[in-house]
Design an enzyme around this catalytic site. Structure first.
Site, PDB file in Angstrom:
ATOM      1  N   HIS A  96       0.832  -1.204   0.000  1.00  0.00           N
ATOM      2  CA  HIS A  96       0.000   0.000   0.000  1.00  0.00           C
ATOM      3  C   HIS A  96       0.870   1.260   0.000  1.00  0.00           C
ATOM      4  O   HIS A  96       0.655   2.175  -0.818  1.00  0.00           O
ATOM      5  CB  HIS A  96      -0.909  -0.017   1.227  1.00  0.00           C
ATOM      6  CG  HIS A  96      -1.788   1.182   1.348  1.00  0.00           C
ATOM      7  ND1 HIS A  96      -3.044   1.265   0.786  1.00  0.00           N
ATOM      8  CD2 HIS A  96      -1.588   2.387   1.975  1.00  0.00           C
ATOM      9  CE1 HIS A  96      -3.575   2.433   1.049  1.00  0.00           C
ATOM     10  NE2 HIS A  96      -2.711   3.139   1.785  1.00  0.00           N
ATOM     11  N   GLU A  97       1.828   1.294   0.917  1.00  0.00           N
ATOM     12  CA  GLU A  97       2.684   2.476   1.007  1.00  0.00           C
ATOM     13  C   GLU A  97       3.607   2.591  -0.197  1.00  0.00           C
ATOM     14  O   GLU A  97       3.966   3.700  -0.605  1.00  0.00           O
ATOM     15  CB  GLU A  97       3.500   2.436   2.300  1.00  0.00           C
ATOM     16  CG  GLU A  97       2.661   2.433   3.570  1.00  0.00           C
ATOM     17  CD  GLU A  97       1.716   3.621   3.647  1.00  0.00           C
ATOM     18  OE1 GLU A  97       2.071   4.705   3.136  1.00  0.00           O
ATOM     19  OE2 GLU A  97       0.613   3.457   4.205  1.00  0.00           O
ATOM     20  N   HIS A 153       1.932   4.728  -2.816  1.00  0.00           N
ATOM     21  CA  HIS A 153       2.109   6.167  -2.575  1.00  0.00           C
ATOM     22  C   HIS A 153       3.522   6.597  -2.938  1.00  0.00           C
ATOM     23  O   HIS A 153       3.733   7.646  -3.576  1.00  0.00           O
ATOM     24  CB  HIS A 153       1.857   6.485  -1.096  1.00  0.00           C
ATOM     25  CG  HIS A 153       0.446   6.275  -0.653  1.00  0.00           C
ATOM     26  ND1 HIS A 153      -0.634   6.799  -1.316  1.00  0.00           N
ATOM     27  CD2 HIS A 153      -0.068   5.602   0.427  1.00  0.00           C
ATOM     28  CE1 HIS A 153      -1.751   6.472  -0.684  1.00  0.00           C
ATOM     29  NE2 HIS A 153      -1.428   5.737   0.383  1.00  0.00           N
TER      30      HIS A 153
END
Length: 828
Positions: A42-43, A46
């Site tokens: 997920h990170e 980003h």
């Protein structure tokens, strides 16, 4: 010699202990790593899009709190923190709630997050969710390239008179689509029906004999005749099963050769040969089979040998439903209350620690001989952290006693150590009290507040003359809150009592099985629907052991029920041994009911009465529809028909029986559906019919992966909708990180494929949760960006700080709540 053995034994323990500990710990470590991997992905989304947008990334962190270790490469610090239950990417100019004014300092920096266009910031914010979706697709694709065993979407049984039956669904139909959505396995069928729009038709597409057929089903959302006051959306279909027994009930002793064993194959039921083709239908006859049941069993000492054909006794599970609204204390057969045994004991709970096992019959509890379920529940709830003495009869007949100390159940319904019940309509005055305290524990919390047994309730929490249901609801939901109760004493004096309900105790066990093979009468229910029960009229006493009826020996409650059913409308002679071990006899009159008039048993299905299939009945939620076969609905409609002759009744003798019609004269002495409060169910479970869900090639595996990703994302949204708007799903059913790691640990033990499948589900769920329009999470930031795009200016810093602080506290509160729930479930 003894010393040497002891030392060598200690050496062995020392050598093997690390392996034992590792065997218990490794699944949870694997799940923790898997959960951290999902956060990392997920990170990473980003991070990569921020780099693409030329935003300076200052920190890439896995976990929260203090840094355990890390390194700096280029302009970014890569950090691994102490709590691996989340993560974050810190970009230049991005401040959540520390000091939003810092964003203004970096507004002109070309590599600042806030300096980028709204479109680029949207791309950065949404990248984590997109990565989770892609990762879920990848994991599902991996699973379905290898293959996963799943229940087939084949309909094996269609319940007669159900919505599916009326729509034309047939056994053997393979479900392909529901409401336009592709179906791959039967779990998807269940969820599609459960989460379909209420009160709207459901579109099924099934494959039948190689042809596709579209069917429109009108689901039922009412109380069916087989539930306990529970409404749910149903269509009346069941998946296929196999002949292999995989679970046996607590009343079955697998050390006995004449009892079923896990691994047995059912080959004959009641004279009917059981095959792979007819098992899904024939298994429904097991409950009421009168003939022999045979299984094939491998010899454990010769696993390669031929299986032996063994005759087995499979006692059905006997369930009794209460005759009154007050509940479990009033379960009986014509006023004869049986003993109760444990049906489930959590191996992590207090009951297990005390030596209690599933199948134990409760002989005494907290100094109460032959207690009712209500007695047991009340004792457990009112005695947190206090030892309760018990005596139980094991399945082998041995009697054991001990002490169990209930833990305090901080999520349970509160109690004041008093029982509130309704005042009979016949005795209460018009406009007067409707409820009273029927039993108040001496020195208990209610008693200390001045409440005594027999007190009538005039007011509770500002409600005048509340019903017993209203009073109990206030008590259950008012833990640690002081409530005011106005009561009228037996001498007419009025008094206000202030009492603080407290959280109850729990032993992590269920005790709802009738001890069918112990024909001891635990108690006598004096009245049924306000009339003296047949047992009370006969003058029977608690503690008797019934030996014979009309001179014929009986040894089980189900035998007694059969005799009562056959003798309805007449009196029978009960022979028994009383509590003092003295022989005795009594005459007990067995009344008729609708089922005895029809000559059918508890397994029969009442389809319609006087042309009606459903009637309105009062419930705790107001008036609701119920099938006329449901015991309360049967009584309600028959009460209206008293004195009517030749009333048309449609029924089936059993689940698979033909629809029959009879004419019945309705008399006042047959409106109590005593036989309808008795139910039998199977004491075994057979393995589901499964298939290897696997893509034919890589592309097909990808398509299945995409389907499963969409399916689980949609499912989470629907469940959230039911939690927030219809409230048909409770928040207690949600698991947090602890629960996820515990469940994931079990999946890790089940094998690589199931573990990866579970990680894929978590990744899809995380995508949904992160994109909800809530402050702090990515969805909340996206809302701010959409507003900025529309109005041409960002949301004010004050609004951003306020909403994010509120979101932070809500998120922390929710996190702590579900983590606490997980901890209570896992460790008590």
């Amino acid at each position: 010699m003894c010393s040497l053995l002891t030392e060598s034994g200690l050496d062995l323990v020392a050598q093997w202990a690390p392996l034992v500990i590792w065997g218990k710990v490794w699944p949870y470590l694997v799940m923790l790593i898997g959960f951290s991997l999902i956060i990392f992905v997920h990170e990473l989304g980003h991070f990569l899009v921020a780099k693409w947008a030329d935003v300076r990334v200052e920190t890439f962190a896995i976990g929260f709190g203090r840094e355990l270790f890390g390194f700096t490469r280029g302009e970014t610090r890569y950090s691994f923190n102490v709590l691996p239950l989340g993560g974050y990417v810190k970009m230049l100019g991005q401040e959540d709630f520390d000091d939003k004014s810092k964003e203004l300092q970096f507004k002109e920096d070309p590599r600042s997050f806030v300096n980028k266009s709204v479109g680029r910031r949207m791309a950065i914010v949404s990248a984590g969710v997109i990565m989770n979706i892609l990762f879920a697709c990848f994991l599902f694709m991996l699973v379905f390239m290898i293959g996963l065993e799943a229940p087939t979407p084949r309909i094996a049984f269609v319940e007669p008179d159900s919505p599916a039956d009326r729509a034309g669904l047939l056994p053997g139909d393979v479900v392909q689509e529901i409401n336009g959505e592709r179906i791959l396995e039967f779990n998807e069928v269940r969820m599609a029906v459960l989460l379909a729009p209420l009160h709207e038709p459901i579109e099924f597409v099934v494959e039948r004999n190689g042809e596709m057929k579209s069917l429109r089903i009108e689901p039922e959302y009412s109380i069916p005749d087989s539930t306990k006051d529970m409404r749910r959306q149903i269509v009346g279909i069941a998946p296929g099963v196999t002949r292999e027994i995989i679970v046996v009930g607590p009343e079955i002793d697998q050390t006995r050769p004449d009892h079923p064993h896990v691994g047995d194959l059912i080959v004959e039921i009641d004279g009917v040969e059981v095959t792979d083709e007819n098992i899904s239908e024939v298994i429904n006859t097991l409950v009421y089979a009168k003939g022999d049941v045979f299984v094939e069993r491998l010899d454990p000492t010769d696993p390669d040998g031929q299986p032996r054909r063994v005759r087995v006794d499979i006692p059905p599970i006997l369930t009794l439903y209460p005759s009154e609204e007050e509940g479990e204390g009033l379960i009986s057969v014509l006023g004869l209350r049986p003993l109760i045994r444990f049906s489930y004991v959590n191996f992590k709970g207090r009951a297990h620690l005390a030596g209690i096992e599933a199948g134990d019959t409760i002989l005494s509890w907290d100094d109460i001989r032959y207690p009712s379920p209500a007695d047991i529940r009340r004792s457990i709830q009112e005695c947190p952290e206090r030892d309760i003495h018990f005596a139980v009869r094991k399945l082998d007949g041995k009697v054991e006693s001990g002490f169990v100390r209930p833990k305090r159940n901080r999520n349970g319904q509160a109690t004041i150590q008093a029982v509130c019940r309704s005042i009979d309509k016949q005795t209460r005055s018009e406009g007067g009290p409707r409820a009273y305290f029927a039993d108040v524990r001496q020195a208990g919390w209610a008693h200390q507040a001045g409440i005594e047994t027999g007190d009538e309730i005039l007011r509770c929490a500002k409600t005048e003359n509340p019903s017993a249901a209203q009073v109990n609801s206030v008590i259950r939901t008012s833990a640690k809150k002081r409530i005011c109760v106005d009561v009228r004493k037996t001498d007419g004096e009025t008094r206000t009592a202030r009492v603080r309900p407290k959280r109850p105790g729990s032993i992590d066990a269920q005790y709802n099985l009738v001890a069918d093979d112990v024909l001891i009468v635990g108690g006598i229910v004096d009245t049924i629907h306000g009339e003296p029960s047949p047992a009370a009229v006969a003058g029977l006493e608690p503690g008797i052991r019934i030996k014979a009826v009309n001179g014929e020996p009986v040894s089980r409650w189900r035998d007694l029920i059969d005799v009562f059913r056959e003798s309805a409308g007449s009196a029978v002679e009960l022979s028994y041994i009383d509590a003092n071990r003295q022989p005795g006899t009594s005459m007990l009159r067995v009344p008729h009911c609708l089922r005895t008039r029809l000559g059918v048993g508890p397994e029969a299905r009442i389809v319609s009465i006087d042309g009606k299939k459903k009637v309105l009945i009062p419930t705790n939620r107001g008036s609701e529809e119920a099938a006329v076969g449901y015991r309360k609905a049967t009584r309600a409609i028959l009460t209206e028909l008293i004195g009517r002759e030749n009333v048309t009744i449609e029924y089936r003798e059993n689940t698979l029986g033909e629809l029959r019609t009879s004419l019945v004269d309705v008399t006042e002495d047959m409106i109590d559906p005593w036989l309808g409060r008795i139910a039998f169910s199977a004491n075994i479970f057979t393995a589901p019919e499964t298939k290897l869900l696997k893509g034919e090639n890589a592309l097909d595996a990808i398509l299945i992966g995409v389907h499963k990703t969409y399916y689980f994302i949609f499912q989470v949204y629907k469940i959230l909708e039911r939690m927030v708007f219809t409230r048909s799903v409770g928040i207690d059913s949600v698991s947090g990180p602890l629960g996820i790691i515990d469940i994931g640990g079990e999946f890790a033990r089940s094998g690589f494929v199931k573990f990866v499948f579970f990680l894929a589900i978590i990744s899809a769920n995380l995508a949904v949760i992160n994109f909800l329009p809530l402050p702090i999470v990515d969805g909340g930031l996206m809302v701010f960006l959409i507003i900025e795009k529309i109005k041409g200016a960002p949301v004010s810093l004050r609004v951003q700080v306020a909403t994010q602080m509120v979101g932070l506290f809500l998120l922390i509160g929710f996190f702590l709540y579900i983590t606490f729930n997980d901890a209570m479930r896992l460790w008590g």
